[in-house]
Design a protein around this motif. Structure first.
Motif, PDB file in Angstrom:
ATOM      1  N   ARG A  88     -35.103  -6.210  14.121  1.00 37.43           N
ATOM      2  CA  ARG A  88     -33.977  -6.509  13.243  1.00 37.43           C
ATOM      3  C   ARG A  88     -32.639  -6.287  13.945  1.00 37.43           C
ATOM      4  O   ARG A  88     -31.712  -7.092  13.814  1.00 37.43           O
ATOM      5  CB  ARG A  88     -34.062  -5.647  11.983  1.00 37.43           C
ATOM      6  CG  ARG A  88     -35.274  -5.941  11.123  1.00 37.43           C
ATOM      7  CD  ARG A  88     -35.208  -7.334  10.513  1.00 37.43           C
ATOM      8  NE  ARG A  88     -34.206  -7.388   9.454  1.00 37.43           N
ATOM      9  CZ  ARG A  88     -33.746  -8.500   8.921  1.00 37.43           C
ATOM     10  NH1 ARG A  88     -34.154  -9.680   9.371  1.00 37.43           N
ATOM     11  NH2 ARG A  88     -32.842  -8.461   7.944  1.00 37.43           N
ATOM     12  N   TYR A 105     -37.967 -12.855  12.713  1.00 43.62           N
ATOM     13  CA  TYR A 105     -38.798 -12.012  11.854  1.00 43.62           C
ATOM     14  C   TYR A 105     -39.256 -12.831  10.663  1.00 43.62           C
ATOM     15  O   TYR A 105     -38.423 -13.378   9.918  1.00 43.62           O
ATOM     16  CB  TYR A 105     -38.022 -10.777  11.368  1.00 43.62           C
ATOM     17  CG  TYR A 105     -38.827  -9.954  10.388  1.00 43.62           C
ATOM     18  CD1 TYR A 105     -39.948  -9.238  10.805  1.00 43.62           C
ATOM     19  CD2 TYR A 105     -38.487  -9.921   9.027  1.00 43.62           C
ATOM     20  CE1 TYR A 105     -40.703  -8.500   9.899  1.00 43.62           C
ATOM     21  CE2 TYR A 105     -39.235  -9.182   8.128  1.00 43.62           C
ATOM     22  CZ  TYR A 105     -40.341  -8.478   8.568  1.00 43.62           C
ATOM     23  OH  TYR A 105     -41.094  -7.755   7.666  1.00 43.62           O
ATOM     24  N   ASP A 164     -40.512 -12.849   7.150  1.00 40.30           N
ATOM     25  CA  ASP A 164     -40.296 -11.854   6.098  1.00 40.30           C
ATOM     26  C   ASP A 164     -41.585 -11.518   5.350  1.00 40.30           C
ATOM     27  O   ASP A 164     -42.134 -12.336   4.611  1.00 40.30           O
ATOM     28  CB  ASP A 164     -39.252 -12.391   5.120  1.00 40.30           C
ATOM     29  CG  ASP A 164     -38.762 -11.324   4.152  1.00 40.30           C
ATOM     30  OD1 ASP A 164     -39.343 -10.223   4.125  1.00 40.30           O
ATOM     31  OD2 ASP A 164     -37.796 -11.603   3.415  1.00 40.30           O
ATOM     32  N   LYS A 165     -42.074 -10.296   5.548  1.00 39.38           N
ATOM     33  CA  LYS A 165     -43.251  -9.801   4.847  1.00 39.38           C
ATOM     34  C   LYS A 165     -42.906  -8.639   3.910  1.00 39.38           C
ATOM     35  O   LYS A 165     -43.792  -7.912   3.455  1.00 39.38           O
ATOM     36  CB  LYS A 165     -44.301  -9.325   5.862  1.00 39.38           C
ATOM     37  CG  LYS A 165     -44.751 -10.376   6.862  1.00 39.38           C
ATOM     38  CD  LYS A 165     -45.584 -11.470   6.231  1.00 39.38           C
ATOM     39  CE  LYS A 165     -46.109 -12.446   7.276  1.00 39.38           C
ATOM     40  NZ  LYS A 165     -46.962 -13.503   6.683  1.00 39.38           N
ATOM     41  N   THR A 166     -41.620  -8.469   3.628  1.00 35.72           N
ATOM     42  CA  THR A 166     -41.211  -7.255   2.907  1.00 35.72           C
ATOM     43  C   THR A 166     -41.581  -7.262   1.430  1.00 35.72           C
ATOM     44  O   THR A 166     -41.622  -6.199   0.810  1.00 35.72           O
ATOM     45  CB  THR A 166     -39.693  -7.035   3.055  1.00 35.72           C
ATOM     46  OG1 THR A 166     -38.988  -8.174   2.536  1.00 35.72           O
ATOM     47  CG2 THR A 166     -39.321  -6.819   4.510  1.00 35.72           C
ATOM     48  N   GLU A 167     -41.871  -8.426   0.868  1.00 34.45           N
ATOM     49  CA  GLU A 167     -42.354  -8.429  -0.516  1.00 34.45           C
ATOM     50  C   GLU A 167     -43.682  -7.691  -0.609  1.00 34.45           C
ATOM     51  O   GLU A 167     -43.938  -6.957  -1.569  1.00 34.45           O
ATOM     52  CB  GLU A 167     -42.514  -9.855  -1.029  1.00 34.45           C
ATOM     53  CG  GLU A 167     -42.996  -9.914  -2.481  1.00 34.45           C
ATOM     54  CD  GLU A 167     -43.194 -11.327  -2.990  1.00 34.45           C
ATOM     55  OE1 GLU A 167     -43.709 -11.469  -4.111  1.00 34.45           O
ATOM     56  OE2 GLU A 167     -42.834 -12.275  -2.267  1.00 34.45           O
ATOM     57  N   THR A 220     -42.674  -1.280   9.693  1.00 38.21           N
ATOM     58  CA  THR A 220     -41.840  -1.695   8.560  1.00 38.21           C
ATOM     59  C   THR A 220     -41.919  -0.669   7.433  1.00 38.21           C
ATOM     60  O   THR A 220     -40.899  -0.309   6.824  1.00 38.21           O
ATOM     61  CB  THR A 220     -42.273  -3.085   8.049  1.00 38.21           C
ATOM     62  OG1 THR A 220     -42.329  -3.998   9.161  1.00 38.21           O
ATOM     63  CG2 THR A 220     -41.293  -3.609   7.019  1.00 38.21           C
ATOM     64  N   PHE A 255     -32.957  -4.036   6.189  1.00 34.94           N
ATOM     65  CA  PHE A 255     -33.621  -4.973   5.289  1.00 34.94           C
ATOM     66  C   PHE A 255     -32.647  -5.957   4.634  1.00 34.94           C
ATOM     67  O   PHE A 255     -33.007  -6.661   3.698  1.00 34.94           O
ATOM     68  CB  PHE A 255     -34.391  -4.201   4.220  1.00 34.94           C
ATOM     69  CG  PHE A 255     -35.520  -3.378   4.780  1.00 34.94           C
ATOM     70  CD1 PHE A 255     -36.797  -3.895   4.860  1.00 34.94           C
ATOM     71  CD2 PHE A 255     -35.303  -2.080   5.253  1.00 34.94           C
ATOM     72  CE1 PHE A 255     -37.846  -3.143   5.379  1.00 34.94           C
ATOM     73  CE2 PHE A 255     -36.334  -1.320   5.772  1.00 34.94           C
ATOM     74  CZ  PHE A 255     -37.615  -1.849   5.842  1.00 34.94           C
ATOM     75  N   LEU A 279     -33.471  -9.668   3.353  1.00 30.05           N
ATOM     76  CA  LEU A 279     -34.904  -9.838   3.161  1.00 30.05           C
ATOM     77  C   LEU A 279     -35.261  -9.692   1.682  1.00 30.05           C
ATOM     78  O   LEU A 279     -34.477  -9.173   0.885  1.00 30.05           O
ATOM     79  CB  LEU A 279     -35.668  -8.812   4.006  1.00 30.05           C
ATOM     80  CG  LEU A 279     -35.397  -8.870   5.519  1.00 30.05           C
ATOM     81  CD1 LEU A 279     -36.187  -7.788   6.241  1.00 30.05           C
ATOM     82  CD2 LEU A 279     -35.715 -10.254   6.085  1.00 30.05           C
ATOM     83  N   GLU A 294     -34.792  -6.469  -0.413  1.00 27.27           N
ATOM     84  CA  GLU A 294     -33.437  -6.055  -0.789  1.00 27.27           C
ATOM     85  C   GLU A 294     -33.164  -6.366  -2.260  1.00 27.27           C
ATOM     86  O   GLU A 294     -32.397  -5.646  -2.922  1.00 27.27           O
ATOM     87  CB  GLU A 294     -32.417  -6.764   0.102  1.00 27.27           C
ATOM     88  CG  GLU A 294     -30.983  -6.278  -0.112  1.00 27.27           C
ATOM     89  CD  GLU A 294     -29.983  -7.045   0.717  1.00 27.27           C
ATOM     90  OE1 GLU A 294     -28.975  -6.452   1.155  1.00 27.27           O
ATOM     91  OE2 GLU A 294     -30.191  -8.271   0.938  1.00 27.27           O
ATOM     92  N   GLU A 312     -44.995 -20.784   6.182  1.00 28.43           N
ATOM     93  CA  GLU A 312     -43.939 -20.089   6.926  1.00 28.43           C
ATOM     94  C   GLU A 312     -43.593 -20.831   8.216  1.00 28.43           C
ATOM     95  O   GLU A 312     -42.434 -20.863   8.638  1.00 28.43           O
ATOM     96  CB  GLU A 312     -44.393 -18.654   7.224  1.00 28.43           C
ATOM     97  CG  GLU A 312     -44.425 -17.771   5.985  1.00 28.43           C
ATOM     98  CD  GLU A 312     -45.184 -16.475   6.195  1.00 28.43           C
ATOM     99  OE1 GLU A 312     -44.977 -15.535   5.393  1.00 28.43           O
ATOM    100  OE2 GLU A 312     -46.011 -16.396   7.141  1.00 28.43           O
ATOM    101  N   GLN A 339     -39.696 -21.404   7.778  1.00 30.99           N
ATOM    102  CA  GLN A 339     -38.928 -20.452   8.565  1.00 30.99           C
ATOM    103  C   GLN A 339     -38.911 -20.787  10.053  1.00 30.99           C
ATOM    104  O   GLN A 339     -38.006 -20.378  10.772  1.00 30.99           O
ATOM    105  CB  GLN A 339     -39.481 -19.036   8.356  1.00 30.99           C
ATOM    106  CG  GLN A 339     -39.396 -18.549   6.913  1.00 30.99           C
ATOM    107  CD  GLN A 339     -39.854 -17.109   6.761  1.00 30.99           C
ATOM    108  OE1 GLN A 339     -39.412 -16.223   7.492  1.00 30.99           O
ATOM    109  NE2 GLN A 339     -40.745 -16.869   5.807  1.00 30.99           N
TER     110      GLN A 339
END
Length: 524
Positions: free
Chosen positions: A19, A25, A27-30, A59, A71, A74, A77, A231, A235
């Protein structure tokens, strides 16, 4: 074109570095938010090597340290509002490979010392399990916040000895002792996350920690690691276009080529198509298609286990099984499927969920070719350069439709390489050809059923379908007579491709092709 200086995180497994360094990157933050707010705080995820497990663990580390700035932009957030900072104990077990019992204990002690410098140590804590328990309790007491324990590649010390009856139990006991405090420390823990390639039974490794939720095959988390086709199309659209221009093809043709080589993974069913992230990103970075995942390391334990179970190359994949056959602890395995599935050499290609039946097969061209390269020494004893040269020339001839020239080349090659063992039966030559033709990236199958029998081999290129019958110490004429007598070609009359009959006779004495016949089928 945009993002001309796109940076790809090849080999970078630290979320903060990606980051802060402005690397690509996905985004796998969900998934991070959903897992950290699920009903279970003890989670296990199995994925093949170089599939993003360490990045995911990193992460989690940054998330639980409350590093909101990393984050920005992403998905998480928009989901997280508190960003509470917790003490994090992060253990990367990949540094404990190829070790014995004493070395493993020493490695664990070093890892503990790093955190003891922060949270202190009590003199009475002598053993690694006592020291881990003490660390967790002191971290909780000193910060007033529950502790997060992250264990990445928990099985790394065990994989190289998975086939050894002596060393595996010793190292497993060391790891079981180390993990043993986790259940007793439950009041002090906020979240425990473990990753690994393989699944070892909870009783053998995690002792009393019997409340781990294995999310590896849950459809909700099928795409938590790797890069999905969606993706890639969204992306990474500029990356696909840039690579297509470099290789002189259209973006759609580029997607097809990437799919053929790196796609095909499914860790549950239903599941989106998942690409191998290591190979995909490296192809983007280097600007060419290559076998990057396999070239980054062929684990010896895979080959050892295939030998242990006497698995023929043509038997790998294309088989229906239940999860109790392949998604089981390795200690309980009775066949080769659990290890190959969990290590990424087999994947789910379909399922009949009503009957709990899953179709397992090799994911893609990269894995198939790489696996066959690892197996070829069992059939052809030659240096890799010579094998690669022969394979390239064979591919050229067969793709051009010149099977006669291809067999001449193969005859000469086999006559010059050292003999292998167990060459006095027809099956040896069938498997040898299966391995060699698979290296060409050509669809290859053996013992294909017809109405009147089985065809020894079927090869399919983009332009031709070949029916191959093999004989040992007989004649090519006898093999061709069998093709005609059994009317093998009738089954393939509607395949949409010209059918060519190939009869090959091997000599056990010379260990090479003695003679052959080729005939193009014609239909009225």
């Amino acid at each position: 074109m945009e993002d001309l200086q796109r940076l790809y995180p090849i080999g970078i497994q630290t979320f903060s570095e990606i980051r802060e360094g402005n690397y690509l990157y996905i985004d796998k933050t969900e998934y991070v938010y959903r897992l950290t707010h699920s009903y279970s705080k003890y989670l296990f995820l199995s994925r093949p090597r170089r599939f993003g497990k360490s990045l995911l663990t990193s992460t989690f580390h940054c998330y639980f340290e409350g590093r909101k700035d990393l984050f920005e932009g992403l998905v998480i957030e928009t989901l997280e509002t508190e960003w509470i900072k917790h003490p994090v104990l992060h253990f990367d077990m990949s540094t404990a490979k190829h070790v014995d019992k004493e070395q493993l204990n020493a490695e664990l002690e070093l890892k503990l010392m790093a955190y003891e410098e922060i949270y202190g140590r009590v003199e009475e804590e002598q053993y690694v399990n006592q020291r881990l328990e003490g660390l967790i309790k002191r971290a909780y007491k000193q910060t007033g916040k529950k502790v997060v324990v992250l264990i990445d590649e928990y099985d790394a010390p065990l994989l190289d000895v998975v086939h050894e009856e002596k060393n595996l139990p010793q190292l497993r006991n060391v790891m079981r002792n180390f993990y043993s405090p986790l259940k007793a420390c439950d009041p002090y823990l906020r979240f425990v996350f473990l990753t690994g390639i393989t699944k070892f039974s909870q009783l053998s490794v995690f002792s009393e920690l019997n409340n781990i939720t294995n999310v590896s095959m849950l459809p909700d988390y099928a795409a938590i690691c790797g890069i999905t086709a969606e993706e890639l199309r969204t992306q990474m659209a500029p990356d696909v276009e840039r690579l297509a221009i470099r290789l002189g093809i259209t973006a759609e043709e580029m997607l097809d080529r990437l799919k053929e080589n790196y796609d095909g993974y499914h860790f549950s069913w239903p599941s989106p198509d998942v690409f191998n992230p290591f190979s995909l990103l490296k192809a983007m970075a280097l600007g060419e298609i290559g076998s990057y995942w396999f070239e980054s390391g062929t684990p010896t334990y895979i080959i050892e286990m295939l030998r242990k179970y006497a698995v023929l190359p043509s038997e790998i994949g294309g088989e229906e099984a239940s999860p109790s056959d392949f998604n089981v602890p390795l200690e309980l395995a009775t066949n080769y499927m659990p290890l190959l599935y969990q290590a990424g050499y087999l994947t789910i290609k379909g399922a009949d969920l009503e009957f709990d039946a899953y179709m397992l097969d090799i994911p893609n061209k990269e894995v198939r070719v790489g696996l066959m390269k690892s197996l070829i020494p069992s059939y052809v004893k030659s240096d890799s350069h010579e094998v690669n040269s022969v394979v390239r020339n064979l591919a050229r001839n067969i793709v051009r439709g010149d099977m006669d020239e291809a067999l001449k080349l193969l005859q000469t090659f086999l006559s010059t390489v050292p003999y292998c063992d167990n060459t006095d039966y027809e099956g040896h030559y069938q498997q040898m050809l299966y391995v060699i033709f698979s290296l060409l990236g050509i669809y290859t199958d053996v013992e294909v059923r017809t109405l009147k029998g089985r065809v020894d081999m079927v090869l399919r290129t983009k332009t031709t379908l070949y029916l191959v019958e093999l004989k040992l110490n007989q004649s090519a004429e006898a093999a061709m007579n069998q093709i005609n007598l059994q009317q093998y070609s009738e089954r393939f009359a509607l395949c949409g491709l010209p059918v060519v009959k190939v009869a090959i006779n091997f000599s056990a004495e010379s260990r090479t092709i003695a003679d052959w016949m080729i005939s193009r089928e014609t239909y009225a």
